[in-house]
Design a protein around this motif. Structure first.
Motif, PDB file in Angstrom:
ATOM      1  N   ASP A  32       5.608  15.786  55.839  1.00 22.28           N
ATOM      2  CA  ASP A  32       6.420  15.161  56.893  1.00 22.28           C
ATOM      3  C   ASP A  32       7.799  14.729  56.395  1.00 22.28           C
ATOM      4  N   GLY A  33       8.131  15.066  55.124  1.00 18.30           N
ATOM      5  CA  GLY A  33       9.453  14.750  54.595  1.00 18.30           C
ATOM      6  C   GLY A  33       9.532  13.419  53.874  1.00 18.30           C
ATOM      7  N   LYS A  34       8.461  12.614  53.958  1.00 13.30           N
ATOM      8  CA  LYS A  34       8.465  11.337  53.247  1.00 13.30           C
ATOM      9  C   LYS A  34       8.359  11.580  51.752  1.00 13.30           C
ATOM     10  N   GLU A  35       8.938  10.669  50.979  1.00 11.28           N
ATOM     11  CA  GLU A  35       8.869  10.759  49.523  1.00 11.28           C
ATOM     12  C   GLU A  35       8.232   9.500  48.961  1.00 11.28           C
ATOM     13  N   MET A  36       7.452   9.671  47.900  1.00 10.35           N
ATOM     14  CA  MET A  36       6.882   8.525  47.199  1.00 10.35           C
ATOM     15  C   MET A  36       7.113   8.735  45.705  1.00 10.35           C
ATOM     16  N   ALA A  37       7.559   7.704  45.032  1.00 10.42           N
ATOM     17  CA  ALA A  37       7.772   7.770  43.579  1.00 10.42           C
ATOM     18  C   ALA A  37       6.898   6.704  42.922  1.00 10.42           C
ATOM     19  N   GLU A  38       6.103   7.114  41.955  1.00  4.32           N
ATOM     20  CA  GLU A  38       5.237   6.181  41.236  1.00  4.32           C
ATOM     21  C   GLU A  38       5.526   6.239  39.741  1.00  4.32           C
ATOM     22  N   GLU A  39       5.303   5.110  39.075  1.00  2.83           N
ATOM     23  CA  GLU A  39       5.421   5.057  37.620  1.00  2.83           C
ATOM     24  C   GLU A  39       4.149   4.422  37.074  1.00  2.83           C
ATOM     25  N   TYR A  40       3.572   5.064  36.057  1.00  4.71           N
ATOM     26  CA  TYR A  40       2.376   4.546  35.395  1.00  4.71           C
ATOM     27  C   TYR A  40       2.687   4.300  33.931  1.00  4.71           C
ATOM     28  N   ASP A  41       2.058   3.290  33.358  1.00  2.00           N
ATOM     29  CA  ASP A  41       2.166   3.062  31.929  1.00  2.00           C
ATOM     30  C   ASP A  41       1.390   4.172  31.218  1.00  2.00           C
ATOM     31  N   VAL A  42       2.048   4.865  30.300  1.00  2.00           N
ATOM     32  CA  VAL A  42       1.428   6.006  29.629  1.00  2.00           C
ATOM     33  C   VAL A  42       0.174   5.585  28.862  1.00  2.00           C
ATOM     34  N   GLN A  43       0.224   4.409  28.233  1.00  2.00           N
ATOM     35  CA  GLN A  43      -0.894   3.963  27.383  1.00  2.00           C
ATOM     36  C   GLN A  43      -2.109   3.532  28.203  1.00  2.00           C
ATOM     37  N   THR A  44      -1.868   2.750  29.258  1.00  2.00           N
ATOM     38  CA  THR A  44      -2.993   2.135  29.983  1.00  2.00           C
ATOM     39  C   THR A  44      -3.354   2.849  31.286  1.00  2.00           C
ATOM     40  N   GLY A  45      -2.434   3.666  31.810  1.00  2.00           N
ATOM     41  CA  GLY A  45      -2.677   4.287  33.113  1.00  2.00           C
ATOM     42  C   GLY A  45      -2.439   3.330  34.265  1.00  2.00           C
ATOM     43  N   GLN A  46      -1.908   2.144  33.951  1.00  2.00           N
ATOM     44  CA  GLN A  46      -1.658   1.113  34.965  1.00  2.00           C
ATOM     45  C   GLN A  46      -0.437   1.466  35.827  1.00  2.00           C
ATOM     46  N   LEU A  47      -0.583   1.333  37.142  1.00  2.00           N
ATOM     47  CA  LEU A  47       0.538   1.552  38.054  1.00  2.00           C
ATOM     48  C   LEU A  47       1.585   0.462  37.844  1.00  2.00           C
ATOM     49  N   VAL A  48       2.815   0.869  37.550  1.00  2.00           N
ATOM     50  CA  VAL A  48       3.896  -0.083  37.301  1.00  2.00           C
ATOM     51  C   VAL A  48       4.772  -0.248  38.542  1.00  2.00           C
ATOM     52  N   SER A  49       5.035   0.854  39.232  1.00  2.00           N
ATOM     53  CA  SER A  49       5.856   0.747  40.447  1.00  2.00           C
ATOM     54  C   SER A  49       5.523   1.872  41.422  1.00  2.00           C
ATOM     55  N   ARG A  50       5.759   1.580  42.696  1.00  2.00           N
ATOM     56  CA  ARG A  50       5.616   2.586  43.756  1.00  2.00           C
ATOM     57  C   ARG A  50       6.676   2.295  44.805  1.00  2.00           C
ATOM     58  N   LYS A  51       7.422   3.302  45.181  1.00  2.00           N
ATOM     59  CA  LYS A  51       8.415   3.111  46.236  1.00  2.00           C
ATOM     60  C   LYS A  51       8.442   4.330  47.151  1.00  2.00           C
ATOM     61  N   TRP A  52       8.940   4.104  48.351  1.00  2.00           N
ATOM     62  CA  TRP A  52       8.952   5.121  49.404  1.00  2.00           C
ATOM     63  C   TRP A  52      10.350   5.281  49.978  1.00  2.00           C
ATOM     64  N   ARG A  53      10.611   6.485  50.479  1.00  2.00           N
ATOM     65  CA  ARG A  53      11.787   6.649  51.328  1.00  2.00           C
ATOM     66  C   ARG A  53      11.538   7.825  52.273  1.00  2.00           C
ATOM     67  N   GLU A  54      12.220   7.780  53.397  1.00  2.00           N
ATOM     68  CA  GLU A  54      12.132   8.877  54.358  1.00  2.00           C
ATOM     69  C   GLU A  54      13.502   9.164  54.933  1.00  2.00           C
ATOM     70  N   LYS A  55      13.630  10.335  55.511  1.00  2.00           N
ATOM     71  CA  LYS A  55      14.925  10.718  56.061  1.00  2.00           C
ATOM     72  C   LYS A  55      15.221   9.898  57.304  1.00  2.00           C
ATOM     73  N   ASN A  56      16.511   9.585  57.484  1.00  2.00           N
ATOM     74  CA  ASN A  56      16.903   8.843  58.677  1.00  2.00           C
ATOM     75  C   ASN A  56      17.123   9.807  59.837  1.00  2.00           C
ATOM     76  N   THR A  57      17.530   9.273  60.963  1.00  2.00           N
ATOM     77  CA  THR A  57      17.674  10.091  62.175  1.00  2.00           C
ATOM     78  C   THR A  57      18.720  11.190  62.016  1.00  2.00           C
ATOM     79  N   LEU A  58      19.658  11.012  61.088  1.00  2.00           N
ATOM     80  CA  LEU A  58      20.699  12.022  60.883  1.00  2.00           C
ATOM     81  C   LEU A  58      20.290  13.048  59.820  1.00  2.00           C
ATOM     82  N   GLY A  59      19.095  12.889  59.264  1.00  2.00           N
ATOM     83  CA  GLY A  59      18.616  13.849  58.281  1.00  2.00           C
ATOM     84  C   GLY A  59      18.937  13.491  56.848  1.00  2.00           C
ATOM     85  N   GLY A  60      19.696  12.407  56.660  1.00  2.00           N
ATOM     86  CA  GLY A  60      20.008  11.957  55.297  1.00  2.00           C
ATOM     87  C   GLY A  60      18.878  11.092  54.761  1.00  2.00           C
TER      88      GLY A  60
END
Length: 203
Positions: A32-60
């Motif tokens: 559907d065009g949505k994006e998700m970016a995740e970061e995990y700690d390499v050593q522990t596998g622990q999720l460090v961050s998760r963020k989302w973005r999607e296109k606006n009405t103008l396609g940007g």
């Protein structure tokens, strides 16, 4: 059962992976065009961050919305940042999970523990923080439970307070722990395809 549906979306997404600064970074692009970016700690596998973005009405592309990890500061010009600066004493709300629980921290809350109440609004599918002195109020949801279509469980919710920080913990249900274990196996397949730090792998 509803649990596989979110996992299936993750499996179907186009994924790019990168190991950098001790973190395993995965970028998902959904149909559907949505994006998700995740970061995990390499050593522990622990999720460090998760963020989302999607296109606006103008396609940007819109701005990244942080779900887990440190909130991003708005990028202001040098002059503006001198003039418009958020007070360092304002409460700062952020989510920082552990392997077994979802966890939220609200910094700069100096009141004693007995002032706070943390309750669950099952109909609205959210948690509410209130203070008896009316100094702080916050309503927040648990997107992971919504994605897996799982009910809220008041018994899984607890909180503590120390060093001017309110820490709210929600124990992850077994369905999510099992799904996260499956996801880690999926991600390790991509990781195994990486030949070394700094390499990218797209799936």
């Amino acid at each position: 059962m509803a649990v596989p549906s979110w996992l299936e979306r993750l499996r179907a997404a186009s994924k790019t992976a990168l190991v950098q600064d001790g973190k395993w970074k995965i970028h998902y692009l959904f149909e559907d065009g949505k994006e998700m970016a995740e970061e995990y700690d390499v050593q522990t596998g622990q999720l460090v961050s998760r963020k989302w973005r999607e296109k606006n009405t103008l396609g940007g592309f819109g701005k990244w919305q942080v779900e887990v990890g440190e909130p991003t500061s708005p990028l202001l010009g040098a002059l503006e940042s001198e003039l418009i600066k958020e007070s360092s004493s304002n409460p700062v709300f952020m989510r920082k999970d552990t392997l077994s629980s979802f966890q939220w921290r609200i910094r700069n809350l100096p009141y004693p523990k007995e002032v706070y109440s943390v309750t669950m609004e099952e109909e609205q599918r959210c948690c509410v923080i209130r203070t008896t002195n009316k100094k702080y109020y916050k309503k927040f949801s648990i997107p992971d439970l919504d994605r897996y279509q799982l009910p809220l469980d008041a018994a899984a919710l607890s909180f503590t307070h120390g060093n001017n920080t309110l820490i709210i913990t929600y124990q992850k249900p077994k369905e999510i722990l099992a799904a996260e274990e499956q996801l880690q196996k999926e991600l390790k397949k991509i990781k195994a395809a990486n030949s070394g730090d700094g390499d990218c792998k797209t799936q």
